[in-house]
Design an enzyme around this catalytic site. Structure first.
Site, PDB file in Angstrom:
ATOM      1  CG  ASP A 153      86.523 122.961  -8.439  1.00  0.00           C
ATOM      2  OD1 ASP A 153      86.275 124.173  -8.454  1.00  0.00           O
ATOM      3  OD2 ASP A 153      87.113 122.400  -7.505  1.00  0.00           O
ATOM      4  CG  HIS A 197      87.675 126.671  -6.605  1.00  0.00           C
ATOM      5  ND1 HIS A 197      87.641 125.296  -6.488  1.00  0.00           N
ATOM      6  CD2 HIS A 197      87.966 127.135  -5.372  1.00  0.00           C
ATOM      7  CE1 HIS A 197      87.905 124.948  -5.247  1.00  0.00           C
ATOM      8  NE2 HIS A 197      88.102 126.046  -4.528  1.00  0.00           N
ATOM      9  CB  SER A 394      89.877 124.383  -1.949  1.00  0.00           C
ATOM     10  OG  SER A 394      88.486 124.446  -1.811  1.00  0.00           O
TER      11      SER A 394
END
Length: 514
Positions: A153, A197, A394
């Site tokens: 990520d 994220h 996600s």
């Protein structure tokens, strides 16, 4: 210029050798616990307590500790070892000695096999999938202990080796970080998560809720993590970065006991799984014993992009749990991608909560926090921890990754195909909005999966990517039954990458709509 402490240590060691002392240090890779390696990199002068395991028949190792400025504190001959105190830098130098087998932190002991206080638990998604029902079921107390999930990520929110400045939610009972390693494949950018994220994904998988007084806990709050940064500070990445990260995961799976890889991303270009390098790479991990979990994407009924289209991975769609533990009001999230792939496979494989999921971010110094002020939960419990409410497949994918960690803690011998079959066989279809087209096998049920008994395998007779047989040493797929194939022989050398073009990767698995 004042000589460094390490230089002084080496001079002392050389002098001892000249005087007939201990053997020469070897310039080999350090044989040391990953947390100790991290501490030595960030705070080399800090004194640490370590346990040093010696090779059979070695002598003079204890004397070398003194030569490096430390002291032996306890004889542990039952394991051919001793305890010592020294700087982290010196401990790493000792770990390179030819007669040292392994150097571990002499960490404070705290039981991780005990109940979790769920009285303040506000994370509805944890209750919706039944994870809290297995945390406190003795004697196992399944919380992810001993299992490592690789998160590919935007980085990791910790900014020192012990995780003391931010992200207390990723510390273990011994107050050491559970992020065993970090690496970066985004053009040399540093490992901290300036986009945000990756931190959010890690919190969904394994946050302890310590920064929120137990309100916001992840699915496997004692799992270990490795952070593989494959995007820059704007969340931008290329497929080649992801493939490089996947290769690192494969090469380090034994070192860190990696059993699961989470990919909360999708390619920006639709492509057959037989020609996509991203799909080929995730299959190599799968065939080498690592369960790969991918987000379905947020394009509704649009095409399923790699790696979500690969038949071997577990593709996860999203539900909206409406903030309640009951499934009676749950619906398929409007953004959750579903459909049939170019090769005829129905996706997603199953669904999990992915709407208004609350997780951690690294203070306020990341792009997602700055760009989405209305999603901020804020600082909680007078700590350095910050939380945000986020949506998208996600964040349903890491719910499943955390669940797999709990399952593999309980049954470590399960193969990826057996894990996929178990999750599908135990998924819940008894909720009002269930649709096989949109939800695949159904709603993730952690409690049912852990208490299931089937060891049947998914993916029987499905053909792997054609890219896995284009190298100089191709894999031969004959009439042999798939379950008897030795997948450990599948490696990078059998793949011909040179003729493959790379596509960009998008974060279209995040949803910022209503």
């Amino acid at each position: 210029m004042r000589p460094s402490r390490l230089f002084q240590f080496l001079m002392i060691a050389s002098l001892l050798l000249a005087l007939g002392g201990s053997p020469v240090m070897q310039a080999s890779a350090a044989k040391a616990q990953p947390q100790l390696v991290q501490m030595a990199a960030s705070k080399p002068e800090a004194f640490v307590r370590v346990i040093v395991q010696k090779m059979a028949g070695s002598t003079g190792t204890e004397a070398r500790v003194a030569a490096l400025g430390g002291q032996v504190t306890q004889d542990l001959r039952i394991i051919n070892a001793f305890a010592a105190e020294m700087t982290a830098e010196a401990a790493m130098e000792l770990a390179r000695a030819v007669d040292v087998r392994w150097v571990s932190l002499d960490a404070p002991v705290a039981s991780s096999d005990g109940p979790i206080d769920t009285n303040q638990l506000a994370s509805a998604f944890v209750k919706a999938v039944g994870a809290d029902r297995v945390w406190n079921a003795g004697p196992a107390y399944l919380q992810g202990q001993g299992v490592t999930v690789a998160v590919l990520d935007s980085g990791n929110c910790q900014n020192d080796a012990r995780g003391q400045k931010t992200c207390a939610d990723l510390l273990g009972p011994d107050m050491l970080t559970r992020v065993l390693a970090t690496t970066s494949y985004d053009n040399g950018d540093e490992a901290p998560d300036h986009y945000g994220h990756g931190s959010l994904v890690e919190g969904v998988i394994g946050g302890t809720g310590s920064g929120s007084n137990g309100a916001y806990i992840g699915i496997a709050p004692n799992v270990n993590l490795v952070s593989v940064k494959i995007s820059n500070n704007l969340g931008e990445a290329e497929a080649s970065d992801v493939v490089a990260g996947l290769q690192w995961v494969l090469e380090n799976k034994s070192t860190y006991h990696i059993r699961v890889a989470n990919l909360s991303l999708n390619s920006s270009v639709a492509e057959s799984y037989h020609t996509s390098p991203l799909d080929a790479a995730v299959e190599i991990l799968w065939f080498n014993g690592i369960v790969v979990v991918a987000s379905a994407g947020n394009d509704g009924t649009a095409s399923l992009y790699p790696p979500a289209n690969d038949p071997f991975v577990i593709t996860v769609g999203a539900t909206d749990d409406k903030g309640t533990a009951s499934l009676t009001d749950d619906v398929i999230a409007s953004f959750s991608a579903y459909g049939t792939t170019e090769a005829g496979f129905a996706k997603p494989d199953l669904v999990a909560p992915g709407k208004n999921i609350i997780s951690i971010v690294p203070k306020s110094k990341n792009k997602i926090w700055k760009d989405h002020a209305s999603n901020r939960i804020g600082q909680v419990a007078s700590s350095n921890e910050y939380y945000m409410s986020v949506s998208g497949t996600s964040f349903s994918a890491p719910v499943v990754s955390g669940a797999i960690a709990l399952l593999l803690q309980n049954e470590p011998d399960l193969t990826p195909d057996q894990v996929k079959y178990r999750l599908s066989a135990t998924a819940n279809k008894s909720w009002p909005d269930y649709s096989a087209t949109k939800a695949g096998a159904g709603y993730l049920d952690v409690y049912a999966a852990v208490n299931g008994t089937t060891t049947e395998s998914a993916n029987t007779n499905i053909l792997p990517s054609h890219l896995l047989s284009t190298g100089t040493d191709p894999i031969t797929f004959g009439s042999v039954g798939w379950n008897s194939v030795g997948w450990n022989s599948v490696g990078w050398n059998s793949v011909g990458w040179n003729s493959v073009g790379w596509n960009s990767v998008g974060w279209n698995s995040d949803y910022w709509g209503p």
